[in-house]
Design an enzyme around this catalytic site. Structure first.
Site, short mmCIF file in Angstrom:
data_model
loop_
_atom_site.label_atom_id
_atom_site.label_comp_id
_atom_site.label_asym_id
_atom_site.label_seq_id
_atom_site.Cartn_x
_atom_site.Cartn_y
_atom_site.Cartn_z
N HIS A 69 63.99 -34.58 0.58
CA HIS A 69 63.23 -34.19 -0.62
C HIS A 69 63.12 -35.39 -1.57
CE1 HIS A 69 62.09 -32.16 -4.36
NE2 HIS A 69 63.16 -32.67 -4.93
N ASP B 140 35.52 -54.13 -6.35
CA ASP B 140 36.49 -53.51 -5.44
C ASP B 140 37.85 -54.16 -5.72
OD1 ASP B 140 37.87 -52.49 -3.00
OD2 ASP B 140 35.85 -51.91 -2.46
N TRP C 235 69.21 -39.54 -1.19
CA TRP C 235 68.12 -40.53 -1.13
C TRP C 235 68.65 -41.91 -1.49
CZ3 TRP C 235 65.40 -43.78 -4.53
CH2 TRP C 235 65.78 -43.72 -5.87
N SER D 148 54.28 -51.66 2.88
CA SER D 148 53.09 -51.05 2.30
C SER D 148 53.07 -51.21 0.78
CB SER D 148 53.06 -49.57 2.69
OG SER D 148 52.33 -48.83 1.76
N SER D 149 54.21 -50.93 0.13
CA SER D 149 54.26 -51.02 -1.34
C SER D 149 54.02 -52.44 -1.81
CB SER D 149 55.61 -50.58 -1.87
OG SER D 149 55.84 -49.27 -1.59
N HIS E 201 66.89 -49.19 -10.27
CA HIS E 201 66.54 -48.95 -11.66
C HIS E 201 65.12 -49.40 -11.99
CE1 HIS E 201 67.33 -46.87 -15.18
NE2 HIS E 201 66.63 -47.79 -15.80
N GLU F 99 62.82 -49.39 -9.98
CA GLU F 99 62.04 -48.35 -9.29
C GLU F 99 61.76 -47.17 -10.21
OE1 GLU F 99 60.61 -48.01 -6.41
OE2 GLU F 99 60.28 -45.85 -6.43
N TYR G 221 61.29 -47.27 -13.35
CA TYR G 221 60.19 -47.64 -14.25
C TYR G 221 58.89 -47.80 -13.50
CZ TYR G 221 63.83 -47.83 -17.59
OH TYR G 221 64.87 -47.46 -18.38
N SER H 239 48.49 -43.03 -22.56
CA SER H 239 47.85 -43.87 -23.57
C SER H 239 46.34 -43.88 -23.44
CB SER H 239 48.37 -45.31 -23.48
OG SER H 239 49.76 -45.32 -23.53
N HIS I 284 74.41 -48.81 -14.95
CA HIS I 284 74.67 -47.55 -15.67
C HIS I 284 74.64 -46.36 -14.72
CE1 HIS I 284 70.10 -47.38 -16.69
NE2 HIS I 284 70.34 -46.74 -15.58
N HIS I 285 74.22 -46.59 -13.47
CA HIS I 285 74.32 -45.54 -12.45
C HIS I 285 75.72 -45.51 -11.84
CE1 HIS I 285 69.91 -44.83 -12.24
NE2 HIS I 285 69.87 -46.09 -12.60
N THR J 296 60.83 -47.66 -25.67
CA THR J 296 60.34 -46.33 -25.30
C THR J 296 60.03 -45.52 -26.54
OG1 THR J 296 61.87 -46.52 -23.46
CG2 THR J 296 60.79 -44.42 -23.73
N LYS K 127 56.73 -46.37 -27.93
CA LYS K 127 55.63 -45.71 -27.22
C LYS K 127 55.43 -44.29 -27.72
CE LYS K 127 55.20 -48.25 -23.04
NZ LYS K 127 53.75 -48.36 -23.22
N ARG L 211 76.28 -31.89 -8.23
CA ARG L 211 75.02 -31.90 -7.52
C ARG L 211 75.27 -32.07 -6.03
NH1 ARG L 211 72.79 -38.02 -8.69
NH2 ARG L 211 71.09 -37.30 -7.39
#
Lengths: 294, 529
Positions: B79, B108, B144, B172-173, B256, B258, B260, B271, B305-306, B331, B334, B453
């Site tokens: 998931h 293009d 994951w 690909s990315s 991390h 990722e 963002y 925006s 921080h993880h 943030t 924003k 979890r």
């Protein structure tokens, strides 16, 4: 960029090659996934490896076909200046992504040397790790004896690694002279200097194989002999893979030059190959410093 | 054969798409590829959503009810992988493909054939990932985040398939990101200067940079997992001198930024939409650009921080705590700017605006719970509980997914040429809004109370809230089927025909094009005033 260049955009036509490439990646990933999972099992069927080989073949067919179309389009004058800039920027970002790939392994090397191994020896707040788990462990780098007692010998930088450093540095100079030859229109200098670069690349790879044989047979230094062997073989191995690809890249450029391709204005592919080669050289310098010397 | 095809392209300027399946397999058109990305992402969203339904069905009652724990772990793992790499990222890339060339007046993407390749790798990569669920011993079941030693010592035979599918997703990315970055740097129409670019383009430029910087690090991490598991290395094994915590450092150095990558384009979308329906220019355009850039730079120095509970030295914990809290400043800029844009605007609540306002409120919730998690001493209580699950689903579902839905409602008339079914759209909004809060808000409570979890069973005291959460989950899942029906109807041109200016307050080059946007746009660069 002049206004004239921007007045008409160039949009390439449909092409069958990208989807062929996607199929190749699928075969490689699916095949390699099965092959690796079946490594421990001698009874396993070989279809994983067959898929992998098929995938690599399709990949090379795709590359050949795609580049053939690309070269034909370029030589028939379809490409404009803006596309050339796109290619150059794309290549630089690709090299940046490669730098980050190596950064992951250099980062691991740094972490292992500066943090993980000293901590196993009781540094920072890890006195109990050392006292309870591996009281006999001596933290040092190169890590010639792991906590569980695997012994190995360190690879010095004198000898083959130093010769290889000289070879790659020389090749950076020769490809620069090839580049200068192209810009001056001196095709003899271009093709001869490029040829020397390719020979130096092959020589490097040959000595690298010698070094691996020396490591496995004489020093007992293998991929599985603890983190020293891990980082040594993963870093030099991925670098060697990049040298192989870079040499192939240069070889294709040499064949094109012999056929009279490239001019002092239109030579993106050669430029990309030489950038790639310089990048591979710089990675080696970092390797030589952090893996061998320090 | 191909060079012949390209010469004919040069002769006819306004040729339409090729016929049949070849159009989609061989296409170099950014709109076709954008459409492919968006449909792929939607299918993956429903697939990953179905797995979430399995998770919520199992957690409906305490005790092992429906699935085996090992299968439950596979569901949570796949998931997560599908939603991150298969749904959110491709959906944003699809929007980038569709909109960025139009927004900057380019014909293009810069490298159209590579664009095709980066899309077509994805269906293959996810075929491999989903196929790995049927391997003997099951699919990936290590979360994951595939922490070592779960992914090295204690994982099944499918791990190699997982590793290689992540490798090709990464290829690909990276190709997609290179394409976006080169398109923006090199293909802007004359007069489209940096500080005139729409914010969606700006945020994607910065996102693409993050992608190129961190996807290779992910490739390095999965490679080390592969060699640790199959080739006898010990990067993450202390017995060989390695360290399992090093895996977390490498993974989160990717992970991390990722996060963002999945939210910066959302900021760009909000925006774009908020000024349209407030009928005011965006408040603080340049501060938005600088805030996005600072968030991206800070994202490289907050990864640990993880990992507050892994036994890092105190000075490291403090460093990562303060850096993380620093992110709330840009943030906050924003969120302030969005609210200031709406302040005294002539606001009308069309569907994209409804989702955008919901985004601003609910994403801010997610931001606040993130701020709580950033505080090292209290994180020891929250770590690995449902509080974390609540936090990241608030930023990813009511953040990233809501922004994607808002973007679809905003640009769908431009893509199809017809206005979608507004009644269905409003049903979709209200059902989603209510069910998503029912689904994720109580997770804060059970998380604070200590429910861990990734466990298929739980203590009886959490039963009530979990039942409610599951009901919210099923309702949210079903609500997305409304969206599916709506999009299919719009694609089949059922609805009122719209003109080029679909929303009266909308600004930008895309609204100068007819609706639906023609197959080829801006073959000659437009004039930017």
């Amino acid at each position: 960029m002049s206004q004239q260049d921007k007045s008409q955009y160039y949009v390439p036509a449909q092409s069958p090659w990208p989807i062929v490439g996607a199929c190749a990646f699928f075969l490689i990933a699916f095949g390699a996934g099965h092959m690796v999972a079946d490594l421990q099992d001698p009874q396993a069927s070989q279809w994983g490896s067959l898929l992998l080989i098929a995938g690599v073949l399709v990949l090379f067919i795709m590359l050949a076909g795609w580049f053939k179309d690309q070269i034909n389009e370029s030589r028939s004058g379809l490409h404009n200046r803006q596309l050339g800039i796109s290619y150059r920027q794309g290549m630089l970002w690709f090299i940046f992504s490669e730098i980050m790939f190596f950064a992951a392994f250099f980062g691991a090397l740094l972490y292992l040397r500066v943090i993980a191994v000293p901590w196993l020896g009781g540094d920072s707040n890890n006195a109990m790790t050392h006292a309870v788990l591996w009281p006999d462990f001596v933290p040092q780098w190169p890590l010639t004896e792991t906590p569980d007692g695997t012994k190995t010998q360190a690879m010095g930088y004198w000898g083959l690694p130093l010769i290889n450093t000289v070879i790659l540095l020389t090749s950076s100079v020769t490809i620069h002279f090839a580049d200068l030859g192209l810009k001056k229109g001196n095709r003899k200098q271009l093709s001869s200097m490029l040829f020397i670069t390719i020979l130096l690349g092959i020589g490097f790879l040959f000595l690298q194989v010698e070094e691996y044989i020396h490591a496995y047979q004489d020093l007992g230094l293998t991929l599985s002999s603890g983190v020293y062997g891990n980082t040594f073989f993963m870093l030099t191995g991925f670098h060697g893979l990049h040298v192989t690809l870079g040499t192939l890249f240069l070889l294709v450029m040499w064949l094109r030059i012999v056929r009279g391709h490239f001019s002092s204005e239109n030579h993106f592919a050669f430029l990309a190959a030489s950038w790639y080669w310089h990048f591979v050289d710089i990675v080696w310098l970092c390797l030589f410093l952090f893996v061998y010397v320090l | 054969m191909n060079s012949v095809a390209s010469t004919t392209t040069q002769d006819t300027d306004d040729h339409g798409p090729a016929k049949g399946i070849k159009r989609w397999l061989f296409t170099t058109n950014h709109k076709d590829i954008g459409t492919l990305y968006l449909w792929f992402a939607f299918i993956m969203f429903l697939t990953g959503g179905a797995m979430a339904m399995v998770i919520r069905a199992e957690l409906f009652q305490p005790g092992l009810q429906i699935v085996e724990p090992h299968f439950f772990n596979q569901m949570t793992t796949v998931h997560g992988l599908i939603m991150v790499f298969g749904a959110v990222m491709p959906a944003f890339t699809g929007l980038a493909n569709w909109m960025i060339p139009i927004m900057i007046g380019a014909p293009d993407m810069a490298l159209p054939r590579m664009n095709n390749l980066s899309f077509w790798i994805l269906p293959f990569a996810f075929t491999i990932l989903l196929a790995s669920l049927f391997v003997e011993g099951g699919g990936p079941a290590f979360g994951w985040t595939f922490y070592a030693p779960l992914s090295t010592t204690y994982s099944g035979d499918s791990t190699a398939l997982f590793v290689f599918s992540v490798h090709i997703m990464g290829i690909s990315s990276i190709m997609g990101a290179i394409n976006v970055i080169v398109t923006i740097c090199n293909m802007r129409a004359p007069g489209m200067t940096w500080m005139k670019m729409p914010l969606f383009v700006w945020t994607w430029l910065i996102t693409a940079f993050l992608l190129i910087a961190v996807m290779p690090v992910l490739a390095g991490a999965v490679t080390m997992v592969l060699t640790d598991k199959y080739f006898g290395t010990s990067f993450f094994d202390a017995a060989g001198g390695g360290d399992p915590v090093m895996f977390q450092h490498i993974f989160w150095f990717f992970g991390h930024p990722e996060v963002y990558i999945m939210i910066l384009p959302a900021f760009g979308i909000i925006s774009t939409i908020v000024p349209t329906f407030s009928r005011k220019p965006l408040f603080g355009y340049s501060s938005m650009v600088y805030a996005t850039a600072s968030i991206a730079l800070l994202s490289f120095i907050v990864w640990a921080h993880h990992m507050f509970t892994t036994g890092m030295p105190v000075y490291a914990e403090l460093f990562f705590m303060y850096c993380t809290m620093l992110i709330s400043v840009p943030t906050g800029v924003k969120v302030f700017n969005w609210v200031a844009t709406m302040w005294r605007g002539a606001i009308s609540y069309e569907v994209p605006m409804m989702f955008s306002v919901a985004f601003i409120v609910l994403f801010t919730f997610g931001g606040f719970s993130g701020l709580m998690l950033a505080i090292t001493p209290v994180d020891f209580q929250y770590h690995d509980t449902y509080f974390v699950v609540a936090h990241f689903h608030y930023v990813l579902v009511t953040g990233a997914i809501f922004s994607l839905i808002a973007a679809t409602y905003y640009w769908l008339p431009k893509w199809t040429g017809v206005m979608y079914d507004l009644v269905l759209a409003k049903w979709h909004f209200w059902c989603s809004l209510i069910s998503v809060n029912l689904l994720f808000f109580p997770m804060h409570f059970i998380g604070l109370a200590g429910m861990p979890r990734r466990i298929p069973d739980y203590s009886i005291q959490f039963a009530g809230w979990n039942q409610l959460i599951s009901i919210g989950g099923f309702a949210f899942g079903l609500s997305q089927l409304i969206f599916l029906v709506l999009v299919i109807k719009a694609c089949r041109k059922r609805g009122a025909v719209v003109n080029h200016q679909v929303w009266d307050g909308a600004k930008g080059l895309e609204w100068q094009l007819p609706s639906p946007a023609p197959y080829h746009t801006f073959e000659k660069p437009p004039k930017i005033e």
